[in-house]
Design an enzyme around this catalytic site. Structure first.
Site, mmCIF file in Angstrom:
data_model
loop_
_atom_site.group_PDB
_atom_site.id
_atom_site.type_symbol
_atom_site.label_atom_id
_atom_site.label_comp_id
_atom_site.label_asym_id
_atom_site.label_seq_id
_atom_site.Cartn_x
_atom_site.Cartn_y
_atom_site.Cartn_z
ATOM 1 C CE LYS A 1 0.697 41.830 35.078
ATOM 2 N NZ LYS A 1 1.863 41.529 33.820
ATOM 3 C CB SER B 1 -0.346 44.847 31.977
ATOM 4 O OG SER B 1 1.290 43.730 31.796
ATOM 5 C CB SER C 1 4.207 43.103 31.123
ATOM 6 O OG SER C 1 2.444 44.027 30.464
HETATM 7 N N1 GLN Z 1 1.995 46.816 26.399
HETATM 8 C C1 GLN Z 1 1.548 44.911 25.112
HETATM 9 C C2 GLN Z 1 0.338 44.836 25.119
HETATM 10 O O1 GLN Z 1 -0.279 45.443 25.794
HETATM 11 C C3 GLN Z 1 2.610 44.404 26.537
HETATM 12 C C4 GLN Z 1 2.079 43.478 27.428
HETATM 13 C C5 GLN Z 1 2.614 42.467 27.967
HETATM 14 O O2 GLN Z 1 3.683 42.825 28.137
HETATM 15 N N2 GLN Z 1 2.514 41.790 28.585
HETATM 16 O O3 GLN Z 1 -0.018 43.474 25.355
#
Ligand code: GLN
Length: 470
Positions: free
Chosen positions: A63, A138, A162
């Site tokens: 990532k 994400s 995410s």
């Molecule tokens: N969807 C959540 C956010 O936008 C989690 C994102 C994540 O785990 N990085 O913060």
């Protein structure tokens, strides 16, 4: 199902698959940067060395918020366009030390803020199962790369789901370890009390192996625990194939099975719970009474920490710098030009909840409720429950562009943010299909008990016999 399945995938095969799926207008757009020549050269060197390392010659994807020495680390943001880190994340280094070959950096929601990978400054990633749909987020690029068979192991990061949510949307396995189990040295900070490094794979064993390799104490990360790492890959090997879960108590948190849940996903969860019973487990209804407060708490705490962490992108220290007459104007232009809409929203929200007069009403109160959520889990695990089983996400993958209201997007994390708030290990694995779209089931366990989580997950996977690509 074995180490071999990971090892039989070569860098050459990864590029063949990449060429077939990633590029072009309807391509997946799972990668932001790739290293074809370097990885092929590394593969040749690995082949001649006849290394027996766990991941010798195995292609992996990383990532884009994990620092890598040669490839850029942009976090899916314009503000870090072209930025190359002077050091490498510990998790990446550990994969390389085990013989893995990094083929590229994967697409993500900007600074990991989002649940669909649509917030990337470099265009959305498409879901390999249905290219009109999001892969989740994400870490959507890593999930899509694994689901499409480009790689069989990839790193992601989690602040609120995410890894697990994209794993569910793409039909693969995604694991978020215990807070402190894996070093975050070189992981670009979003919300430091919630951030974790996680892994994606196509089956439970490979995910456990990947986690075992990247886990463990790291002097470069003061939040990384010194607990020894158990042989996680062994916990994913079934010794007894008939009643492997005899003696295991599986909790079914009633708050996770409400009207917000798509009834078809609920049916798959019920079927999985039935399978767990057939494998010898006792299934018990349990209550985690503060669950409904998890989303509001998360969306106070995560933006608060983000507003502080992202202050470093000021046009001086990293990446983009806008032309301006004075310093203040330079900051303003750099930050408003470099950050996208969702990141800007989070910074504003976070600054607001931390400001004088609102701190007690929002931030302090959210911290208090976070403790209550953590205690809910502690109470359940202390009562003799070994693992919890829930859905991973309330819906299957939605269409690109379908969810436009940020609040609706935040709700896709309702079943995942709790494990980040409590710091407990959690994972998603495929448990069925709804209209051809993958559905994920989630296991959660007590802090540092990944072993029991993998054991339960491996047994369910075996019973389902539905490993993707098996
Ligand atoms: N969807 C959540 C956010 O936008 C989690 C994102 C994540 O785990 N990085 O913060």
């Amino acid at each position: 199902m074995s180490v071999e399945s990971l090892k039989t995938h070569t860098v050459e095969a990864a590029w063949a698959q990449y060429d077939a799926v990633d590029a072009g207008p309807s391509g997946l757009n799972a990668f932001l940067a790739v290293d074809r020549e370097g990885s092929l050269a590394a593969a040749r060197a690995s082949a001649t060395s006849a290394s027996t390392a766990d991941l010798a010659g195995v292609p992996v994807a990383i990532k884009d918020n994990l620092a890598t020495l040669t490839l850029p680390t942009t976090c899916g943001s314009r503000i870090l366009e072209g930025y190359v880190s002077p050091y490498e994340a510990t998790a990446v280094r550990k994969l390389r030390d085990a013989g893995a070959i990094v083929i590229g950096k994967t697409n993500m929601d900007e600074f990991a803020m989002g649940s669909s990978t649509e917030n990337s400054a470099y265009g959305p990633t498409r879901n390999p199962v249905d290219r009109t749909r999001v892969p989740g987020g994400s870490s959507g690029g890593s999930a899509a790369a694994v689901a499409a068979g480009v790689v069989r192991l990839a790193l992601g990061s989690e602040t609120g789901g995410s890894v697990r949510q994209p794993a569910a949307f793409c039909g693969i396995v995604g694991v978020k370890p215990t807070y402190g189990r894996v070093s975050r040295f070189g992981l670009v900070a979003y919300a430091s009390s919630l951030d974790h490094v996680g892994v994606f794979a196509r089956n439970v064993h490979d995910a456990a192996l990947g986690l075992e390799i990247i886990a463990g104490h790291d002097p470069y990360d003061a939040t990384c625990a010194s607990q020894p790492v158990p042989p996680l890959r062994e916990s994913a090997v079934l010794l007894d194939r008939t009643q492997p879960l005899a003696g295991l108590v599986v909790g079914r948190p009633v708050e996770y099975f409400t009207d917000a849940l798509d009834i078809r996903i609920r049916a798959h969860c019920d079927a999985s719970l039935e399978r767990l019973r057939a494998l010898g487990a006792e299934v018990r209804d349990v209550s985690l009474p503060h669950t409904a407060l998890a989303i509001p708490v998360y969306y106070v705490l995560a933006p608060a920490e983000a507003s502080s962490n992202l202050a470093r992108y000021d046009g001086v220290r990293y990446g983009l710098r806008a032309n301006a007459d004075g310093l203040r104007e330079m900051y303003e232009r750099t930050r408003s030009g470099g950050f996208g809409a969702e990141v800007t929203r989070r910074i504003l929200l976070g600054t607001y909840v931390l400001s004088a007069g609102y701190y007690d009403a929002y931030y302090r109160r959210a911290q208090t409720v976070r403790t209550l959520i953590t205690q809910d889990f502690e109470r359940v695990f202390a009562s003799g429950v070994h693992v919890l089983f829930t859905p991973t996400a309330p819906t299957p993958a939605f269409r690109i562009g379908e969810v436009s209201d940020p609040y609706d997007m935040y709700l896709s994390d309702i079943y995942t943010v709790t494990a980040n708030l409590a710091g407990i290990p959690a994972m998603s694995q495929p448990i069925g299909l709804v209209d051809g779209l993958p559905v994920g089931g989630q296991f959660m366990a007590a802090r540092f008990d990944e072993t029991t989580m993998f054991k339960a997950a491996a047994a369910l996977e075996h019973a389902m016999g539905m490993e993707i690509g098996a």
